[in-house]
Design a protein around this motif. Structure first.
Motif, PDB file in Angstrom:
ATOM      1  N   GLU A 114       0.835  -1.187   0.000  1.00 49.51           N
ATOM      2  CA  GLU A 114       0.000   0.000   0.000  1.00 49.51           C
ATOM      3  C   GLU A 114       0.878   1.249   0.000  1.00 49.51           C
ATOM      4  O   GLU A 114       1.857   1.324   0.734  1.00 49.51           O
ATOM      5  N   ARG A 115       0.485   2.210  -0.818  1.00 53.40           N
ATOM      6  CA  ARG A 115       1.256   3.443  -0.956  1.00 53.40           C
ATOM      7  C   ARG A 115       0.503   4.570  -0.254  1.00 53.40           C
ATOM      8  O   ARG A 115      -0.679   4.811  -0.547  1.00 53.40           O
ATOM      9  N   THR A 116       1.176   5.271   0.643  1.00 55.90           N
ATOM     10  CA  THR A 116       0.571   6.359   1.400  1.00 55.90           C
ATOM     11  C   THR A 116       1.308   7.640   1.063  1.00 55.90           C
ATOM     12  O   THR A 116       2.535   7.709   1.170  1.00 55.90           O
ATOM     13  N   PRO A 117       0.573   8.688   0.644  1.00 55.86           N
ATOM     14  CA  PRO A 117       1.232   9.964   0.353  1.00 55.86           C
ATOM     15  C   PRO A 117       1.492  10.740   1.640  1.00 55.86           C
ATOM     16  O   PRO A 117       0.697  10.702   2.587  1.00 55.86           O
ATOM     17  N   TYR A 118       2.615  11.446   1.664  1.00 50.29           N
ATOM     18  CA  TYR A 118       2.986  12.283   2.789  1.00 50.29           C
ATOM     19  C   TYR A 118       3.217  13.707   2.283  1.00 50.29           C
ATOM     20  O   TYR A 118       3.837  13.911   1.228  1.00 50.29           O
ATOM     21  N   LEU A 119       2.671  14.674   3.044  1.00 45.39           N
ATOM     22  CA  LEU A 119       2.908  16.081   2.754  1.00 45.39           C
ATOM     23  C   LEU A 119       4.158  16.525   3.515  1.00 45.39           C
ATOM     24  O   LEU A 119       4.250  16.342   4.732  1.00 45.39           O
ATOM     25  N   ILE A 120       5.112  17.114   2.811  1.00 45.94           N
ATOM     26  CA  ILE A 120       6.386  17.533   3.411  1.00 45.94           C
ATOM     27  C   ILE A 120       6.456  19.054   3.348  1.00 45.94           C
ATOM     28  O   ILE A 120       6.228  19.664   2.290  1.00 45.94           O
ATOM     29  N   VAL A 121       6.741  19.666   4.495  1.00 45.22           N
ATOM     30  CA  VAL A 121       6.897  21.122   4.578  1.00 45.22           C
ATOM     31  C   VAL A 121       8.290  21.482   4.070  1.00 45.22           C
ATOM     32  O   VAL A 121       9.292  20.978   4.582  1.00 45.22           O
ATOM     33  N   MET A 122       8.350  22.364   3.062  1.00 54.68           N
ATOM     34  CA  MET A 122       9.623  22.733   2.452  1.00 54.68           C
ATOM     35  C   MET A 122      10.016  24.175   2.747  1.00 54.68           C
ATOM     36  O   MET A 122      11.101  24.613   2.349  1.00 54.68           O
ATOM     37  N   GLY A 123       9.133  24.948   3.444  1.00 56.52           N
ATOM     38  CA  GLY A 123       9.461  26.338   3.727  1.00 56.52           C
ATOM     39  C   GLY A 123       8.786  26.792   5.004  1.00 56.52           C
ATOM     40  O   GLY A 123       7.954  26.091   5.594  1.00 56.52           O
ATOM     41  N   ALA A 124       9.125  28.014   5.451  1.00 58.19           N
ATOM     42  CA  ALA A 124       8.578  28.560   6.690  1.00 58.19           C
ATOM     43  C   ALA A 124       7.118  28.937   6.504  1.00 58.19           C
ATOM     44  O   ALA A 124       6.714  29.423   5.440  1.00 58.19           O
ATOM     45  N   LEU A 125       6.310  28.715   7.548  1.00 56.87           N
ATOM     46  CA  LEU A 125       4.886  29.012   7.537  1.00 56.87           C
ATOM     47  C   LEU A 125       4.591  30.101   8.556  1.00 56.87           C
ATOM     48  O   LEU A 125       5.219  30.173   9.626  1.00 56.87           O
ATOM     49  N   ASP A 126       3.600  30.949   8.244  1.00 56.84           N
ATOM     50  CA  ASP A 126       3.188  32.005   9.171  1.00 56.84           C
ATOM     51  C   ASP A 126       1.687  32.177   9.029  1.00 56.84           C
ATOM     52  O   ASP A 126       1.210  32.626   7.983  1.00 56.84           O
ATOM     53  N   ARG A 127       0.947  31.798  10.080  1.00 52.15           N
ATOM     54  CA  ARG A 127      -0.507  31.868   9.996  1.00 52.15           C
ATOM     55  C   ARG A 127      -0.977  33.307   9.842  1.00 52.15           C
ATOM     56  O   ARG A 127      -1.988  33.569   9.177  1.00 52.15           O
ATOM     57  N   GLU A 128      -0.272  34.238  10.453  1.00 55.93           N
ATOM     58  CA  GLU A 128      -0.700  35.618  10.374  1.00 55.93           C
ATOM     59  C   GLU A 128      -0.520  36.180   8.961  1.00 55.93           C
ATOM     60  O   GLU A 128      -1.171  37.159   8.597  1.00 55.93           O
ATOM     61  N   THR A 129       0.358  35.572   8.159  1.00 53.47           N
ATOM     62  CA  THR A 129       0.528  35.986   6.763  1.00 53.47           C
ATOM     63  C   THR A 129      -0.459  35.262   5.849  1.00 53.47           C
ATOM     64  O   THR A 129      -1.105  35.865   4.996  1.00 53.47           O
TER      65      THR A 129
END
Length: 900
Positions: free
Chosen positions: A216-231
């Motif tokens: 079974e193949r499961t996709p994963y989301l990878i964070v590649m940059g900085a996140l800012d909820r206020e932006t």
């Protein structure tokens, strides 16, 4: 099953030594049509077939039978004689048959469907059949296994159309988050899901795929940059799953990545110090000031509480109350003579896990020796918590409130005025003192301004003043109609459009608020039924194909109606121009044209006009004409359609022409049509009669003296190449010479020459008759002449003498009279004295002439057929009719004929 057992139980015992079980394996793709050969049991079992080379006695025929008609037997067809196994009409769907059944079988049936791992493939879907082979000599039970191979007939599909995923805003780079709803593909192996990708990764995300032990193949989301909820607090993209088939199939779902808040912001005040003045006679609960801090975080991370700093003295804390939730500062104790006149209130804005924000409120207390005036409002209009609500379009001088101005000390004069902008007026209300009326000075307009803030200010003669702030909220009324940007909406669409084609999206604005500003759209009563207008969106469509040739322009009205009461509306006009497409071929007025043209018509003369039209417009309707055949003789004017012949036409060479005219329009691609043109040449009298007999002016005929009167002697035969009356020939004798030349006459219709009277002894000799052969052409008949020579004698004893007579030029006087072919010749002279018999005879002759002309035409046709064999002989040039005839140059040709 029991019947089969009873029939074969005994024989099976007898031939137990020969019976044996056999297993065959086949494989085929799913989804094959009926009749596809799976395998031949007889061939694969190496069984002898009937008709082969076998020793006598002959072998009985083989029979193949399914042991049961279970689930597996529905998908195959077994030929009982040949043992060939084919697919049945029921299509095999591997995913429907073998969806992880774990080899489950249908109870009580021998045929099964099995899904299991085997050496054949990683995931085999097997169709199991039991086949009985008869007769007894070859009896065996054959286990047939059919492996159903997977084909890529299913696209990956996500279990939900929208996938939500939360990522904290402080997630470090390379953070991996599993997507809990991977795509599913019923196909197996490489036809299953292989890869995932994002349509838009925003530069901060990517995907990775992990495969577990079960594949079974499961996709994963990878964070590649900085996140800012206020932006940015949310990212919306599309996740795409792709299988490994050829060609690959894909499925997609909407992926929403929400950025969850963390407490990475602290409260902040907009100012560092706030200065407030407070009168010493202020009552308890008087509002002093309000402090407000802002935290950009969300929820509990943004909760702010307010508190005094430890630097604030206890007397100040006792005098002023601080609401820790709202930041409102109120007077909590009475101000007396001992109360300090200056207070510095240091207030902290506290957030979870943050250093408090600081603001200083400086309160200056002004000592008052007298009490300020009092303002007592009494509202006439609707008032809630200090806000007065007025409808727009209220009439001028609408009363709002009464204000009573009081002096608590009752010893000072108090004045009152209105402070603030707006259509309001505060005036004394006579005859009462210290009573003031607040009213409007002009109608209010919600669309211009919705909220007014005014103050009623009262001050006494000592300069002390007090104000009462009043907020007036204008309530919207349905006083505005929807407005179209343009009153004339001009649209265009090509003809032959697809049904329900989009035309435009109407948009009207309404300055009113709420449901009064909600606009609905409707077609006017003059709109055709095949146009539709979405009530809510204003999208205008046409449900059917438009034909420019049927109607080029449409003009009708549309309405925009708001939801107020009563509703208001506005009207705009829609014009639709249907643009032309080259969908009509050129069209001839007639498919067959016929033109009648006289022969010898001059070259490049106008034969006729070919009329052609094309219902299209512009270049699509421009038509060019051309001649498909006969272009070496005929030409056509492309623009005007005039048909012309390059050369003069001769009916005697060709009496009619059939042309094909092609019309080609100017569209791209061009359309064309053809028409048939028939040109019939009308005869004109351009050919004189041609004498076929006698063939020479020098020929002669022996006439015996014993010939009886009325006997035919000879004939003159001629033809005319023209037709109709131009080819009707009349014969007449215009010149005679001989001993008694009037002894012979000629039939004007047939040309037969007969003897009129008995020949006497003194009538012997040479007779020369000049015969005129004339047609009935119009306007001028044409004619030819021929010399008929008759020699009256018992024998021809001296030919040279006769020939010498023929060579002499005859002295013949010409009788200038026209032959009367419609009147039978008579030898009797009519009495001139009687007129009535003459008139009666002429009437009879006139009536008979029509019959004679018709009969003559039929007769000439028959004569042409009878004498056609003479046409191949050499024809002599006929002598033109002159006053004197030269016969010396004519060829002599004696003719011996009998008068019988």
């Amino acid at each position: 099953h029991l019947l089969l057992f009873l029939l074969f139980a005994g024989p099976f015992n007898c031939f137990a030594s020969y019976s044996r079980a056999t297993e065959l394996f086949y494989s085929l793709n799913e989804g094959l049509p009926a009749g596809v050969l799976i395998g031949s049991l007889a061939r694969d079992l190496r069984l002898p077939m009937a008709g082969g080379q076998h020793p006598s006695p002959p072998q009985p025929p083989l029979s193949f039978t399914l042991a049961s008609r279970g689930l597996g037997g529905q998908y195959v067809h077994l030929d009982n004689r040949s043992g060939e196994l084919h697919t049945s009409a029921l299509e095999i769907d591997r995913e429907a048959l073998c969806m992880e059944t774990g080899g489950a079988t249908v109870s009580g049936e021998a045929d099964t469907i099995s899904f299991s791992s085997s050496p054949l493939s990683s995931e085999s879907c097997l169709l199991l059949l039991d086949v009985l082979v008869l007769p007894q000599e070859y009896f065996r039970l054959v286990k047939v296994k059919i492996a159903i191979r997977d084909v890529n007939d299913n696209a990956p599909r996500f279990p939900v159309p929208h996938i939500h995923l939360w990522v904290p805003e402080n997630a470090p780079v390379n953070t991996r988050l599993a997507i809990e709803h991977p795509a599913f593909d019923p196909d197996v192996g490489t036809n299953g899901v292989q890869t995932y990708r994002l349509r838009d990764n925003y530069g901060v995300f990517t995907l990775d795929v992990e495969e577990n032990e079960s594949g079974e193949r499961t996709p994963y989301l990878i964070v590649m940059g900085a996140l800012d909820r206020e932006t940015r607090e949310e990212y919306v993209t599309v996740i795409i799953a792709e299988d490994g088939g050829t060609p690959p199939l894909v499925g997609s779902a909407t992926l929403t990545v929400g950025i969850s808040d963390i407490n990475d912001n602290c409260p902040q005040f907009s100012d560092s110090q706030l200065n407030v003045t407070l009168y010493g006679n202020s009552s308890l609960g008087t509002h002093v000031a309000t402090v407000h801090a802002v935290d950009l975080d969300l929820g509990s991370n943004a909760q702010i509480t307010y508190s005094y700093s430890q630097k604030v003295s206890q007397p100040s804390r006792d005098l002023f109350h601080l609401n820790e939730s709202t930041g409102v500062i109120t007077l909590s104790s009475r101000i007396d003579g001992d109360t300090p006149r200056l207070h510095r209130l240091i207030i902290l804005g506290n957030g979870p896990g943050c250093i408090p924000a600081v603001i200083t409120v400086v309160v200056t207390i002004i000592k008052v020796m007298m009490r300020p005036p009092e303002i007592v409002p009494r509202f006439i209009a609707n008032e809630v918590e200090g806000v007065v609500y007025l409808k727009e379009l209220e009439p001028i001088n609408t009363p709002i409130a009464f204000f009573t101005i009081k002096d608590p000390d009752e010893k000072y004069n108090v004045n009152c005025y209105l402070d603030g902008d707006g259509p309001f007026r505060l005036s004394p209300y006579k005859p009462y003192n210290n009573e003031y009326l607040l009213e409007t000075t002009k109608p209010l307009d919600y669309e211009t301004q919705q909220l007014y803030e005014i103050s009623v200010v009262a001050w006494n003669s000592e300069g002390f003043n007090v104000n009462k702030v009043i907020k007036i909220q204008v309530l919207d009324d349905n006083d505005n109609s929807p407005v179209f940007p343009q009153q004339l909406i001009e649209l265009s669409i090509e003809e032959n459009n697809v049904p329900n084609a989009f035309l435009t999206k109407l948009h009207a604005t309404d300055a009113d608020s709420g449901e009064r500003g909600e606009v609905s759209y409707f077609l006017g009563p003059d709109a055709p039924s095949y146009f539709s207008l979405d009530k809510t969106t204003g999208v205008l469509t046409v449900a059917t194909q438009l034909d420019r040739e049927e109607k080029e322009k449409y003009r009708y009205t549309v309405k925009a109606v708001d939801s107020g009461f009563p509703p208001r509306e506005s009207i705009a006009t829609v014009t639709i121009t249907v643009l032309d497409k080259n969908d009509n071929s050129p069209r001839f007025i007639n498919k067959d044209f016929s033109f009648f043209v006289p022969e010898n018509f001059p070259g490049f003369g106008e034969i006729g006009v070919i009329s052609v039209t094309d219902a299209d417009a512009g270049q699509n309707g421009w038509v060019a004409l051309s001649v498909l055949n006969g272009s070496d003789i005929f030409v056509i004017d492309t623009g005007k359609g005039v048909l012309r012949a390059k050369v003069s036409l001769d009916r005697e060479q060709q009496s009619s022409y059939v042309l094909w005219i092609e019309a080609v329009d100017g569209g791209d691609p061009a359309l064309s049509s053809t028409a048939k043109i028939t040109i019939l040449l009308l005869d004109i009298n351009d050919n004189p009669p041609l004498v076929l007999f006698p063939q020479s002016n020098m020929s002669y005929l022996l006439v015996l003296p014993s010939t009886l009167p009325g006997s035919p002697i000879t004939e003159v035969y001629a033809v005319d190449k023209d037709t109709g009356m131009n080819a009707v020939i009349a014969y007449s004798i215009i010149g005679r010479r001989g001993p008694r030349p009037e002894s012979f006459r000629i039939d004007p219709k047939t040309g037969n020459i007969t003897l009129e009277e008995s020949l006497m002894q003194n009538d012997y000799g040479l007779y020369r008759l000049l015969v005129k052969v004339s047609d009935h052409g119009y306007p001028e008949p044409l004619h030819s002449t021929v010399m008929v020579n008759l020699f009256v004698n018992d024998t021809v004893s001296n030919e040279s003498y006769i020939e010498s007579l023929l060579r002499k030029e005859p002295d013949i006087s010409i009788e200038e009279k026209q032959p009367q072919i419609s009147i039978e010749p008579t030898h009797k002279k009519m009495e001139s004295a009687s007129c009535m018999p003459t008139l009666v005879a002429l009437s009879i002759i006139s009536l008979g002439s029509i019959t004679l002309v018709t009969g003559m035409g039929i007769y000439i046709c028959l004569r042409k057929g009878k004498k056609h064999h003479r046409a191949d002989e050499n024809l002599e040039v006929q002598i033109p009719l002159n006053g004197r005839i030269n016969l010396h140059m004519m060829e002599k040709k004696p003719v011996e004929i009998s008068n019988i």
